[in-house]
Design a protein around this motif. Sequence first.
Motif, PDB file in Angstrom:
ATOM      1  N   PRO A   1      90.013  43.177  24.107  1.00  0.00           N
ATOM      2  CA  PRO A   1      89.317  42.969  25.388  1.00  0.00           C
ATOM      3  C   PRO A   1      90.272  42.821  26.566  1.00  0.00           C
ATOM      4  O   PRO A   1      90.027  43.377  27.641  1.00  0.00           O
ATOM      5  N   LEU A   2      91.383  42.104  26.367  1.00  0.00           N
ATOM      6  CA  LEU A   2      92.360  41.948  27.442  1.00  0.00           C
ATOM      7  C   LEU A   2      92.996  43.287  27.779  1.00  0.00           C
ATOM      8  O   LEU A   2      93.198  43.610  28.958  1.00  0.00           O
ATOM      9  N   ALA A   3      93.316  44.078  26.760  1.00  0.00           N
ATOM     10  CA  ALA A   3      93.911  45.397  26.997  1.00  0.00           C
ATOM     11  C   ALA A   3      92.977  46.282  27.805  1.00  0.00           C
ATOM     12  O   ALA A   3      93.410  47.021  28.694  1.00  0.00           O
ATOM     13  N   ASN A   4      91.685  46.186  27.532  1.00  0.00           N
ATOM     14  CA  ASN A   4      90.708  46.981  28.284  1.00  0.00           C
ATOM     15  C   ASN A   4      90.691  46.582  29.757  1.00  0.00           C
ATOM     16  O   ASN A   4      90.572  47.438  30.643  1.00  0.00           O
ATOM     17  N   VAL A   5      90.815  45.287  30.008  1.00  0.00           N
ATOM     18  CA  VAL A   5      90.747  44.786  31.383  1.00  0.00           C
ATOM     19  C   VAL A   5      92.030  45.074  32.150  1.00  0.00           C
ATOM     20  O   VAL A   5      92.006  45.541  33.285  1.00  0.00           O
TER      21      VAL A   5
ATOM     22  N   THR B   1     100.478  47.338  18.074  1.00  0.00           N
ATOM     23  CA  THR B   1      99.395  48.309  18.225  1.00  0.00           C
ATOM     24  C   THR B   1      98.112  47.784  17.607  1.00  0.00           C
ATOM     25  O   THR B   1      97.035  47.878  18.210  1.00  0.00           O
ATOM     26  N   ALA B   2      98.206  47.227  16.417  1.00  0.00           N
ATOM     27  CA  ALA B   2      97.013  46.684  15.756  1.00  0.00           C
ATOM     28  C   ALA B   2      96.419  45.537  16.558  1.00  0.00           C
ATOM     29  O   ALA B   2      95.194  45.449  16.738  1.00  0.00           O
ATOM     30  N   HIS B   3      97.265  44.670  17.070  1.00  0.00           N
ATOM     31  CA  HIS B   3      96.771  43.477  17.762  1.00  0.00           C
ATOM     32  C   HIS B   3      96.101  43.814  19.090  1.00  0.00           C
ATOM     33  O   HIS B   3      95.140  43.146  19.488  1.00  0.00           O
ATOM     34  N   THR B   4      96.600  44.841  19.759  1.00  0.00           N
ATOM     35  CA  THR B   4      96.054  45.189  21.068  1.00  0.00           C
ATOM     36  C   THR B   4      94.934  46.228  20.996  1.00  0.00           C
ATOM     37  O   THR B   4      94.130  46.336  21.914  1.00  0.00           O
TER      38      THR B   4
ATOM     39  N   ALA C   1     101.801  48.508  28.152  1.00  0.00           N
ATOM     40  CA  ALA C   1     103.101  49.141  27.940  1.00  0.00           C
ATOM     41  C   ALA C   1     104.240  48.171  28.279  1.00  0.00           C
ATOM     42  O   ALA C   1     105.252  48.098  27.559  1.00  0.00           O
ATOM     43  N   GLU C   2     104.091  47.432  29.356  1.00  0.00           N
ATOM     44  CA  GLU C   2     105.094  46.442  29.741  1.00  0.00           C
ATOM     45  C   GLU C   2     105.189  45.337  28.694  1.00  0.00           C
ATOM     46  O   GLU C   2     106.278  44.900  28.314  1.00  0.00           O
ATOM     47  N   LEU C   3     104.026  44.901  28.213  1.00  0.00           N
ATOM     48  CA  LEU C   3     103.968  43.861  27.189  1.00  0.00           C
ATOM     49  C   LEU C   3     104.644  44.348  25.900  1.00  0.00           C
ATOM     50  O   LEU C   3     105.425  43.622  25.276  1.00  0.00           O
ATOM     51  N   ARG C   4     104.343  45.591  25.524  1.00  0.00           N
ATOM     52  CA  ARG C   4     104.936  46.165  24.314  1.00  0.00           C
ATOM     53  C   ARG C   4     106.467  46.203  24.406  1.00  0.00           C
ATOM     54  O   ARG C   4     107.165  45.841  23.454  1.00  0.00           O
ATOM     55  N   GLU C   5     106.959  46.656  25.540  1.00  0.00           N
ATOM     56  CA  GLU C   5     108.408  46.772  25.715  1.00  0.00           C
ATOM     57  C   GLU C   5     109.098  45.429  25.518  1.00  0.00           C
ATOM     58  O   GLU C   5     110.116  45.328  24.817  1.00  0.00           O
ATOM     59  N   GLU C   6     108.554  44.378  26.124  1.00  0.00           N
ATOM     60  CA  GLU C   6     109.173  43.059  26.008  1.00  0.00           C
ATOM     61  C   GLU C   6     109.012  42.487  24.601  1.00  0.00           C
ATOM     62  O   GLU C   6     109.932  41.860  24.053  1.00  0.00           O
TER      63      GLU C   6
ATOM     64  N   LEU D   1      81.316  37.572  28.053  1.00  0.00           N
ATOM     65  CA  LEU D   1      80.886  37.728  26.670  1.00  0.00           C
ATOM     66  C   LEU D   1      80.643  39.199  26.327  1.00  0.00           C
ATOM     67  O   LEU D   1      81.018  39.672  25.249  1.00  0.00           O
ATOM     68  N   ALA D   2      80.032  39.908  27.261  1.00  0.00           N
ATOM     69  CA  ALA D   2      79.781  41.338  27.043  1.00  0.00           C
ATOM     70  C   ALA D   2      81.091  42.107  26.926  1.00  0.00           C
ATOM     71  O   ALA D   2      81.213  43.034  26.112  1.00  0.00           O
ATOM     72  N   ARG D   3      82.082  41.724  27.731  1.00  0.00           N
ATOM     73  CA  ARG D   3      83.376  42.390  27.688  1.00  0.00           C
ATOM     74  C   ARG D   3      84.078  42.127  26.352  1.00  0.00           C
ATOM     75  O   ARG D   3      84.668  43.034  25.749  1.00  0.00           O
ATOM     76  N   VAL D   4      83.983  40.879  25.876  1.00  0.00           N
ATOM     77  CA  VAL D   4      84.571  40.542  24.578  1.00  0.00           C
ATOM     78  C   VAL D   4      83.885  41.325  23.464  1.00  0.00           C
ATOM     79  O   VAL D   4      84.540  41.895  22.575  1.00  0.00           O
TER      80      VAL D   4
END
Length: 260
Positions: free
Chosen positions: A217-221, A207-210, A228-233, A6-9
Amino acid sequence: MTAEHLARVARGWDEAADGYEAYYVPRFAPWVAAAVRALPAELPGGPVLVPCCGTFPELDVLTGHLPGREIVGIDLSAGMAARARTRAAGNSLVHVAEGDASELEPASAAAVVSVFGLQQLPEPDAALRSWTGALRPGGVLSVVYWPHSTEPGGPFTVLSDVLRERVPAGDRSWEERLLPALKGAVLELDEPLAFPMVHPDADAFFTAHTRSGPMRPLANVRGEEFIAELREEFLRRSPAGEWPHRPTARHIVARAAGQA
């Protein structure tokens, strides 16, 4: 969901607050207006509660739709709450609380309205049960959330498909339990709610979504290499140029038993 998670979110949304206000608030405005305007003028006494208020885009519509009504926004993120207080500055009828929006005080509200917060909570069906229980007799609940599928081929779906190949999907069975969670209330509306949305291009959306959206929060973790890999695909599967689409949310309206 653990306190650490929760703190991470919350921390992710703290960092996303300014970007969310700039990018998503204007694009989500039609859904916000629809959710607020579903509230009738005739309501019992008490405040309108806005759980998961974020930067509080509901506020301007609420003050025009229900003038003179006390309004309370609640959000887990300190950054979002700070933005919300800035929006509410100077209005003595508006209050912003920083805390867990999934549990509300029973029989405390004339109405509960929430837009795009429900699906981010640890147990959305339990939250909806609490929100329904927060209504006074005759009070009204108006909730808009993103369901599992918003549209075929749109940016939300394409990004979800790319993400699912790398991160297991969460349990979405809670969607089937939403209507039973409206215990003590009469369902008045349950329908899809779609409006057009436009993104400058696929990269701007990603960019906005991440950075300023629910994936912060997922990008931070997971870190820059993963993103970068996610963006490319994602870009490989996306159209070039401006990306218009028409995502579909779900809108639920229910009224608590009894007289207003």
